[in-house]
Design a protein around this motif. Structure first.
Motif, short mmCIF file in Angstrom:
data_model
loop_
_atom_site.label_atom_id
_atom_site.label_comp_id
_atom_site.label_asym_id
_atom_site.label_seq_id
_atom_site.Cartn_x
_atom_site.Cartn_y
_atom_site.Cartn_z
N PHE A 178 0.81 -1.18 -0.01
CA PHE A 178 -0.05 -0.01 0.04
C PHE A 178 0.89 1.41 0.12
O PHE A 178 0.64 2.29 -0.85
N ALA A 179 1.83 1.20 0.76
CA ALA A 179 2.68 2.44 1.05
C ALA A 179 3.41 2.51 -0.44
O ALA A 179 3.33 4.08 -0.79
N ALA A 180 3.89 1.79 -0.77
CA ALA A 180 4.79 1.93 -2.14
C ALA A 180 3.89 2.39 -3.45
O ALA A 180 4.12 3.07 -4.19
N ALA A 181 2.50 1.86 -3.45
CA ALA A 181 1.48 2.34 -4.53
C ALA A 181 1.08 3.67 -4.12
O ALA A 181 1.23 4.26 -5.26
N CYS A 182 1.23 4.05 -2.88
CA CYS A 182 0.63 5.41 -2.45
C CYS A 182 1.78 6.60 -3.00
O CYS A 182 1.40 7.44 -3.87
N ASN A 183 3.11 6.03 -2.89
CA ASN A 183 4.15 6.74 -3.19
C ASN A 183 4.43 6.72 -4.88
O ASN A 183 4.57 7.89 -5.42
N LEU A 184 4.05 5.90 -5.40
CA LEU A 184 3.95 5.74 -6.87
C LEU A 184 2.76 6.79 -7.43
O LEU A 184 3.13 7.44 -8.26
N GLY A 185 1.67 6.42 -7.00
CA GLY A 185 0.80 7.53 -7.41
C GLY A 185 1.26 8.99 -7.17
O GLY A 185 0.92 9.78 -7.99
N ALA A 186 1.62 9.17 -6.00
CA ALA A 186 2.22 10.50 -5.51
C ALA A 186 3.04 11.18 -6.52
O ALA A 186 3.08 12.30 -7.24
N SER A 187 4.14 10.04 -7.07
CA SER A 187 5.21 10.56 -8.02
C SER A 187 4.43 11.05 -9.35
O SER A 187 5.02 11.61 -10.11
N MET A 188 3.50 10.42 -9.63
CA MET A 188 2.67 10.73 -10.91
C MET A 188 2.01 11.94 -10.97
O MET A 188 1.17 12.44 -12.02
N ALA A 189 1.60 12.38 -9.77
CA ALA A 189 0.63 13.29 -9.41
C ALA A 189 1.13 14.89 -9.94
O ALA A 189 2.25 15.16 -9.67
N GLN A 190 0.27 15.65 -10.34
CA GLN A 190 0.82 17.12 -10.60
C GLN A 190 0.14 18.16 -9.74
O GLN A 190 0.25 19.26 -9.84
#
Length: 100
Positions: free
Chosen positions: A64-76
Protein backbone atom coordinates in the motif's frame (compact mmCIF):
# COMPACT_ATOMS: atom_id res chain seq x y z
CA UNK A 1 -4.22 21.73 -11.13
CA UNK A 2 -5.10 22.05 -7.48
CA UNK A 3 -5.99 18.48 -6.41
CA UNK A 4 -4.61 15.04 -7.18
CA UNK A 5 -6.87 12.18 -6.12
CA UNK A 6 -4.83 9.01 -5.72
CA UNK A 7 -6.59 5.67 -5.43
CA UNK A 8 -4.69 2.46 -4.70
CA UNK A 9 -6.70 -0.62 -5.66
CA UNK A 10 -6.07 -4.27 -4.88
CA UNK A 11 -8.73 -6.65 -6.19
CA UNK A 12 -11.26 -3.86 -5.71
CA UNK A 13 -13.32 -4.25 -8.87
CA UNK A 14 -16.55 -4.54 -6.86
CA UNK A 15 -16.04 -1.07 -5.35
CA UNK A 16 -13.75 0.94 -7.57
CA UNK A 17 -16.21 1.82 -10.35
CA UNK A 18 -18.68 3.26 -7.79
CA UNK A 19 -15.85 5.34 -6.34
CA UNK A 20 -14.89 6.70 -9.77
CA UNK A 21 -18.53 7.42 -10.64
CA UNK A 22 -19.02 9.35 -7.39
CA UNK A 23 -15.96 11.52 -8.15
CA UNK A 24 -17.39 12.32 -11.59
CA UNK A 25 -20.80 13.11 -10.13
CA UNK A 26 -19.44 15.47 -7.46
CA UNK A 27 -19.34 19.22 -7.91
CA UNK A 28 -15.62 19.39 -7.24
CA UNK A 29 -13.45 20.93 -9.91
CA UNK A 30 -9.77 21.32 -10.76
CA UNK A 31 -8.61 17.79 -10.03
CA UNK A 32 -6.91 14.82 -11.61
CA UNK A 33 -7.30 11.16 -10.70
CA UNK A 34 -4.42 8.69 -10.47
CA UNK A 35 -5.34 5.02 -10.06
CA UNK A 36 -2.62 2.61 -8.99
CA UNK A 37 -3.73 -0.98 -9.60
CA UNK A 38 -1.89 -3.26 -7.17
CA UNK A 39 -3.87 -6.36 -8.22
CA UNK A 40 -2.31 -9.50 -9.71
CA UNK A 41 -4.46 -9.06 -12.84
CA UNK A 42 -5.26 -5.62 -14.31
CA UNK A 43 -8.65 -4.10 -13.50
CA UNK A 44 -8.47 -1.67 -16.43
CA UNK A 45 -10.58 -3.77 -18.80
CA UNK A 46 -13.39 -3.89 -16.24
CA UNK A 47 -13.44 -0.15 -15.53
CA UNK A 48 -14.85 2.89 -17.27
CA UNK A 49 -12.02 5.36 -16.71
CA UNK A 50 -12.59 8.86 -18.09
CA UNK A 51 -10.16 10.22 -20.62
CA UNK A 52 -7.32 12.08 -18.98
CA UNK A 53 -7.39 10.10 -15.77
CA UNK A 54 -4.20 8.15 -15.13
CA UNK A 55 -4.12 4.40 -14.61
CA UNK A 56 -1.03 2.36 -13.84
CA UNK A 57 -0.76 -1.36 -13.26
CA UNK A 58 2.05 -2.33 -10.89
CA UNK A 59 2.09 -5.95 -12.17
CA UNK A 60 2.37 -7.25 -8.59
CA UNK A 61 1.33 -6.16 -5.14
CA UNK A 62 4.05 -3.68 -4.22
CA UNK A 63 2.32 -2.83 -0.94
CA UNK A 64 0.00 0.00 0.00
CA UNK A 65 2.65 2.55 0.99
CA UNK A 66 4.76 1.95 -2.13
CA UNK A 67 1.65 2.20 -4.32
CA UNK A 68 0.70 5.50 -2.64
CA UNK A 69 4.21 6.79 -3.31
CA UNK A 70 3.98 5.66 -6.94
CA UNK A 71 0.68 7.53 -7.33
CA UNK A 72 2.11 10.62 -5.64
CA UNK A 73 5.10 10.58 -8.01
CA UNK A 74 2.69 10.67 -10.96
CA UNK A 75 0.52 13.44 -9.47
CA UNK A 76 0.57 17.04 -10.70
CA UNK A 77 -1.68 18.67 -8.09
CA UNK A 78 -0.78 20.97 -5.21
CA UNK A 79 -2.86 18.96 -2.74
CA UNK A 80 -2.77 15.16 -2.65
CA UNK A 81 -5.90 13.29 -1.60
CA UNK A 82 -5.64 9.54 -1.04
CA UNK A 83 -8.91 7.61 -1.33
CA UNK A 84 -9.62 3.97 -0.64
CA UNK A 85 -11.38 2.31 -3.58
CA UNK A 86 -14.51 1.63 -1.50
CA UNK A 87 -15.01 5.36 -0.84
CA UNK A 88 -17.88 7.30 -2.36
CA UNK A 89 -17.74 11.09 -2.29
CA UNK A 90 -20.41 13.77 -2.68
CA UNK A 91 -21.02 17.44 -3.52
CA UNK A 92 -18.02 19.70 -3.04
CA UNK A 93 -16.07 17.24 -0.93
CA UNK A 94 -12.59 18.30 -2.07
CA UNK A 95 -13.17 21.96 -1.35
CA UNK A 96 -14.72 21.18 2.04
CA UNK A 97 -11.94 18.83 3.00
CA UNK A 98 -9.17 21.22 1.97
CA UNK A 99 -10.50 23.87 4.35
CA UNK A 100 -9.29 21.73 7.22
Amino acid sequence: MKYSIIIVAYKAQDYLQACLDSILASNSKDYEVVIVDNSPDPLFDELEIPKGWQYTFSRKNIGFAAACNLGASMAQGEILCFLNPDTQVYCDWLERMSRY
